[in-house]
Design a protein around this motif. Structure first.
Motif, PDB file in Angstrom:
ATOM      1  N   ARG A  91       0.833  -1.188   0.000  1.00  0.00           N
ATOM      2  CA  ARG A  91       0.000   0.000   0.000  1.00  0.00           C
ATOM      3  C   ARG A  91       0.880   1.255   0.000  1.00  0.00           C
ATOM      4  O   ARG A  91       1.981   1.251   0.533  1.00  0.00           O
ATOM      5  CB  ARG A  91      -0.911   0.016   1.230  1.00  0.00           C
ATOM      6  N   ALA A  92       0.356   2.308  -0.601  1.00  0.00           N
ATOM      7  CA  ALA A  92       1.066   3.586  -0.552  1.00  0.00           C
ATOM      8  C   ALA A  92       1.229   4.021   0.899  1.00  0.00           C
ATOM      9  O   ALA A  92       0.288   3.929   1.697  1.00  0.00           O
ATOM     10  CB  ALA A  92       0.301   4.644  -1.337  1.00  0.00           C
ATOM     11  N   VAL A  93       2.426   4.470   1.235  1.00  0.00           N
ATOM     12  CA  VAL A  93       2.712   4.878   2.608  1.00  0.00           C
ATOM     13  C   VAL A  93       2.030   6.213   2.893  1.00  0.00           C
ATOM     14  O   VAL A  93       2.262   7.196   2.167  1.00  0.00           O
ATOM     15  CB  VAL A  93       4.224   5.016   2.828  1.00  0.00           C
ATOM     16  N   PRO A  94       1.157   6.288   3.923  1.00  0.00           N
ATOM     17  CA  PRO A  94       0.566   7.580   4.283  1.00  0.00           C
ATOM     18  C   PRO A  94       1.600   8.442   4.989  1.00  0.00           C
ATOM     19  O   PRO A  94       2.243   8.011   5.939  1.00  0.00           O
ATOM     20  CB  PRO A  94      -0.596   7.197   5.210  1.00  0.00           C
ATOM     21  N   LEU A  95       1.778   9.657   4.509  1.00  0.00           N
ATOM     22  CA  LEU A  95       2.823  10.534   5.030  1.00  0.00           C
ATOM     23  C   LEU A  95       2.242  11.623   5.918  1.00  0.00           C
ATOM     24  O   LEU A  95       1.195  12.198   5.611  1.00  0.00           O
ATOM     25  CB  LEU A  95       3.587  11.186   3.878  1.00  0.00           C
ATOM     26  N   ARG A  96       2.937  11.915   7.015  1.00  0.00           N
ATOM     27  CA  ARG A  96       2.556  13.026   7.885  1.00  0.00           C
ATOM     28  C   ARG A  96       2.974  14.340   7.244  1.00  0.00           C
ATOM     29  O   ARG A  96       4.008  14.428   6.574  1.00  0.00           O
ATOM     30  CB  ARG A  96       3.239  12.903   9.240  1.00  0.00           C
ATOM     31  N   GLN A  97       2.171  15.354   7.483  1.00  0.00           N
ATOM     32  CA  GLN A  97       2.547  16.679   7.017  1.00  0.00           C
ATOM     33  C   GLN A  97       3.529  17.294   8.023  1.00  0.00           C
ATOM     34  O   GLN A  97       3.316  17.227   9.231  1.00  0.00           O
ATOM     35  CB  GLN A  97       1.323  17.561   6.858  1.00  0.00           C
ATOM     36  N   PRO A  98       4.628  17.870   7.551  1.00  0.00           N
ATOM     37  CA  PRO A  98       5.649  18.415   8.459  1.00  0.00           C
ATOM     38  C   PRO A  98       5.195  19.723   9.087  1.00  0.00           C
ATOM     39  O   PRO A  98       4.212  20.334   8.668  1.00  0.00           O
ATOM     40  CB  PRO A  98       6.842  18.629   7.525  1.00  0.00           C
ATOM     41  N   GLU A  99       5.957  20.160  10.082  1.00  0.00           N
ATOM     42  CA  GLU A  99       5.656  21.441  10.709  1.00  0.00           C
ATOM     43  C   GLU A  99       5.963  22.612   9.776  1.00  0.00           C
ATOM     44  O   GLU A  99       5.302  23.642   9.828  1.00  0.00           O
ATOM     45  CB  GLU A  99       6.463  21.583  12.003  1.00  0.00           C
ATOM     46  N   TRP A 100       6.963  22.458   8.934  1.00  0.00           N
ATOM     47  CA  TRP A 100       7.283  23.510   7.973  1.00  0.00           C
ATOM     48  C   TRP A 100       6.326  23.422   6.784  1.00  0.00           C
ATOM     49  O   TRP A 100       5.724  22.388   6.519  1.00  0.00           O
ATOM     50  CB  TRP A 100       8.726  23.398   7.502  1.00  0.00           C
ATOM     51  N   ARG A 101       6.204  24.476   6.041  1.00  0.00           N
ATOM     52  CA  ARG A 101       5.361  24.518   4.853  1.00  0.00           C
ATOM     53  C   ARG A 101       6.180  25.032   3.674  1.00  0.00           C
ATOM     54  O   ARG A 101       6.917  26.016   3.808  1.00  0.00           O
ATOM     55  CB  ARG A 101       4.145  25.420   5.064  1.00  0.00           C
ATOM     56  N   PHE A 150      -7.747  -4.662  -6.582  1.00  0.00           N
ATOM     57  CA  PHE A 150      -7.608  -4.508  -5.137  1.00  0.00           C
ATOM     58  C   PHE A 150      -6.796  -3.269  -4.760  1.00  0.00           C
ATOM     59  O   PHE A 150      -7.114  -2.578  -3.793  1.00  0.00           O
ATOM     60  CB  PHE A 150      -6.963  -5.765  -4.539  1.00  0.00           C
ATOM     61  N   ARG A 151      -5.730  -2.975  -5.523  1.00  0.00           N
ATOM     62  CA  ARG A 151      -4.904  -1.795  -5.273  1.00  0.00           C
ATOM     63  C   ARG A 151      -4.546  -1.157  -6.617  1.00  0.00           C
ATOM     64  O   ARG A 151      -3.428  -1.307  -7.118  1.00  0.00           O
ATOM     65  CB  ARG A 151      -3.647  -2.162  -4.475  1.00  0.00           C
ATOM     66  N   PRO A 152      -5.507  -0.462  -7.219  1.00  0.00           N
ATOM     67  CA  PRO A 152      -5.288   0.023  -8.585  1.00  0.00           C
ATOM     68  C   PRO A 152      -4.136   1.016  -8.721  1.00  0.00           C
ATOM     69  O   PRO A 152      -3.300   0.875  -9.614  1.00  0.00           O
ATOM     70  CB  PRO A 152      -6.637   0.660  -8.946  1.00  0.00           C
ATOM     71  N   ALA A 153      -4.079   2.030  -7.852  1.00  0.00           N
ATOM     72  CA  ALA A 153      -3.020   3.033  -7.986  1.00  0.00           C
ATOM     73  C   ALA A 153      -1.649   2.419  -7.754  1.00  0.00           C
ATOM     74  O   ALA A 153      -0.686   2.700  -8.482  1.00  0.00           O
ATOM     75  CB  ALA A 153      -3.257   4.185  -7.011  1.00  0.00           C
ATOM     76  N   GLU A 154      -1.548   1.573  -6.733  1.00  0.00           N
ATOM     77  CA  GLU A 154      -0.269   0.926  -6.437  1.00  0.00           C
ATOM     78  C   GLU A 154       0.141  -0.021  -7.567  1.00  0.00           C
ATOM     79  O   GLU A 154       1.326  -0.133  -7.908  1.00  0.00           O
ATOM     80  CB  GLU A 154      -0.358   0.158  -5.119  1.00  0.00           C
ATOM     81  N   THR A 155      -0.846  -0.692  -8.163  1.00  0.00           N
ATOM     82  CA  THR A 155      -0.544  -1.593  -9.281  1.00  0.00           C
ATOM     83  C   THR A 155       0.004  -0.818 -10.469  1.00  0.00           C
ATOM     84  O   THR A 155       0.983  -1.228 -11.103  1.00  0.00           O
ATOM     85  CB  THR A 155      -1.807  -2.364  -9.692  1.00  0.00           C
ATOM     86  N   LEU A 156      -0.619   0.315 -10.777  1.00  0.00           N
ATOM     87  CA  LEU A 156      -0.126   1.117 -11.892  1.00  0.00           C
ATOM     88  C   LEU A 156       1.260   1.677 -11.598  1.00  0.00           C
ATOM     89  O   LEU A 156       2.132   1.717 -12.479  1.00  0.00           O
ATOM     90  CB  LEU A 156      -1.105   2.252 -12.177  1.00  0.00           C
TER      91      LEU A 156
END
Length: 573
Positions: free
Chosen positions: A34-44, A198-204
């Motif tokens: 699965r695509a790794v969910p990433l945290r948003q950093p404190e900086w922008r 089952f995982r279309p984006a990851e498959t592509l």
């Protein structure tokens, strides 16, 4: 027929359950992570980041969905913009920028040439069909205000690989999803068929693999600016016999879906100001950033959502991705992201790696001028992914360098080049059903052609203004003055006698409008029109033709152009 006994039915049911379980286990083993969910950093990151997709087809050409369906899919994939590029010749007026499903939709076009495809966005409606030589299409797109990008330059299809790398294009696709997925072997495609539901984006995303295009980009960009983008080339239409485009008339499935394509990777364009909600203003701001190279690619099917910034600081100034800092003083290059911990940041100068760190961010001090860009690679499960997770555009440190195209029609005649006036005996030629009439221009200087191409489907219609010509030794260019009553392209041709009914011909197209122009056509820039024994015009060529045909003129079109001051430019003694 006897019914199976209860025991037999239980055995059959058990066998079916076991088979389903085995198939499920096999698919589970084959599934991409699965695509790794990433945290948003404190900086922008500085500016406003727009996530979007470029190079998308709809039912207006060979796509499977409507513009409304494309926009809805983009919204579900959390995109803020999408650039639609249906196949065409530029003569259809582009739809004005507009918001659909909260997504900014820009209407572009994908133009076929005789040596590759060219995507254009932000271009005015063309006054004549764009096509033919790639150099002419690139020139026309620029004249009409478009941002032109080489589409799928390494395509395996016969008429689509890009060949003219010396042309002053605006951008290129370093990654094209359609080309990537089509070149996979049977085993990888079979695996993708099993895991896609089952995982279309990851498959592509798994189908993406490294090509030579990043290296090619570095080579081409050494002498000029060229923006690199990733093209979705999304059709949502898969032909059962999909050996080429378009898919019209073939059985098809609406796969890969637009949403899956948009979730597999995206473009991140950074603008100085946030969106206003007014489509025309937002589109102008987005295209300005895109032209400037303030854009990078993110493979979202591996990790998302990405937060990223690439900048150079020198002499108290911060220069963003796509910018230039004209200084010889030391600078600091900074790359920062919210990449997973197993990331590697690579800094590249003029195509050569100069620094790398195995972490999320990079700081590098240098006093070396050059073209700097960054890549972030992911090393998942001890294995490096096949393409970079993020690819940036370049920041250039040092003075600007000019790019000069070689052999362009219309370039001025060198001051020291002798020009010999050509004696002319004009006559006309035309295809059956077409009209060609010799007329005298105002003032009686030169000759004019009044033409009308036969209506109906394009089937070899042409009208031509013709004169005998003698190419003396040392001739290197044709020079003349020409104009037309409205914008058009005319094919300047040299014809040599041969066993073929129409002889051997070489051509170079020129742009004409109501402004009289002194034009120069180098013989070395002329290319075969059909089968010839040599790549360049034969010294035995004995006819000069100014031809209007269906390459750049619609059947049924009427018009007029004039030619005067015809001469042959020779090399200086």
């Amino acid at each position: 027929m006897r019914r199976p006994s209860p025991r037999a039915r239980r055995l059959l049911a058990g066998g079916a359950v076991a088979a389903v379980a085995a198939a499920a286990a096999a698919i589970a083993l084959l599934l991409p992570p699965r695509a790794v969910p990433l945290r948003q950093p404190e900086w922008r990151p500085a500016g406003t980041t727009w996530r979007g997709a470029m190079h998308v087809h709809t039912q207006r050409s060979d796509g499977g969905g409507t513009i409304d369906e494309v926009a809805a899919a983009a919204a579900r994939a959390n995109l803020q913009f999408v650039i639609v590029t249906d196949h065409g010749d530029g003569t259809r007026a582009p739809d004005p920028p507009h918001y659909r499903s909260g997504v900014l939709v820009l209407d572009g076009v994908e133009i076929g040439t005789n040596a590759g495809h060219y995507v254009a966005v932000g271009m005015r409606q063309a006054p004549y069909p764009l096509g033919g030589d790639t150099r002419d299409v690139v020139e026309d797109v620029a004249r009409l205000g478009g941002f032109g990008v080489i589409a799928h330059p390494d395509s395996g299809k016969g008429d689509q690989p890009w060949k003219d790398w010396d042309l002053p294009v605006d951008g290129m696709e370093w990654l094209n999803a359609d080309s990537q997925w089509r070149d996979e072997g049977v085993r990888r495609l079979a695996r993708a068929v099993l895991t896609y539901p089952f995982r279309p984006a990851e498959t592509l995303a798994r189908q993406l693999n490294q090509s030579a295009l990043l290296s090619r980009w570095d080579q081409v960009a050494a002498g000029r600016s060229i923006v690199a983008v990733a093209g979705a080339d999304a059709h949502a239409r898969l032909g059962v016999r999909a050996e080429g485009d378009p898919y019209k008339g073939r059985i098809f499935l609406r796969l890969p879906s637009y949403e899956a394509s948009f979730r597999s990777f995206s473009l991140q364009v950074v603008t100085p100001a946030p969106p206003t909600g007014r489509a025309v203003e937002d589109a102008r701001q987005l295209l300005t950033a895109l032209r400037a190279g303030r854009v990078h690619t993110v493979i979202d099917g591996w990790a998302s959502p990405a937060a990223f910034e690439f900048a150079v600081r020198g002499e108290g100034v911060d220069v963003p991705e796509g910018g230039r800092l004209a200084t010889s003083a030391p600078v600091v290059v900074r790359v920062r992201s919210n990449a997973p911990l197993y990331a590697t940041v690579v800094l590249i100068r003029d195509g050569v790696e100069v620094h790398r760190v195995d972490r999320q961010s990079l700081v590098y001090a240098t006093d070396r001028p050059g073209r700097y860009r960054a890549e972030i690679w992911l090393n998942r499960s001890g294995r490096r992914m096949p393409v970079p997770w993020i690819v940036t555009n370049a920041i250039t440190i040092g003075p600007a360098t000019a790019f000069e195209g070689a052999g362009n029609a219309g370039a001025a005649t060198p001051a020291d080049a002798p020009v010999e006036t050509v004696p002319v005996r004009w006559h006309v030629e035309h295809a059956p059903g077409s009209v060609a009439e010799l007329v005298s221009p105002a003032g009686g200087v030169g000759a004019g052609l009044r033409f009308r191409l036969a209506a109906g489907p394009a089937a070899g219609q042409f009208s031509a203004l013709v004169s005998p010509v003698e190419l003396k030794q040392g001739t290197r260019a044709l020079v003349f003055r020409a104009q037309a009553e409205r914008p058009m392209r005319v094919s300047v041709q040299l014809r040599a006698p041969s066993s073929a009914p129409d002889g051997e011909r070489w051509q170079r197209s020129v742009y004409l409008d109501s402004t009289p122009r002194d034009l120069r056509v180098p013989l070395e820039s002329m290319r075969p029109a059909g089968v010839t024994a040599s790549a360049r015009p034969s010294p035995t060529a004995d006819n000069l033709l100014f031809v209007v045909d269906t390459v750049n003129t619609l059947p049924g079109t009427a018009g007029r152009f004039t030619v005067s001051r015809l001469g042959l430019e020779r090399a200086p003694d």
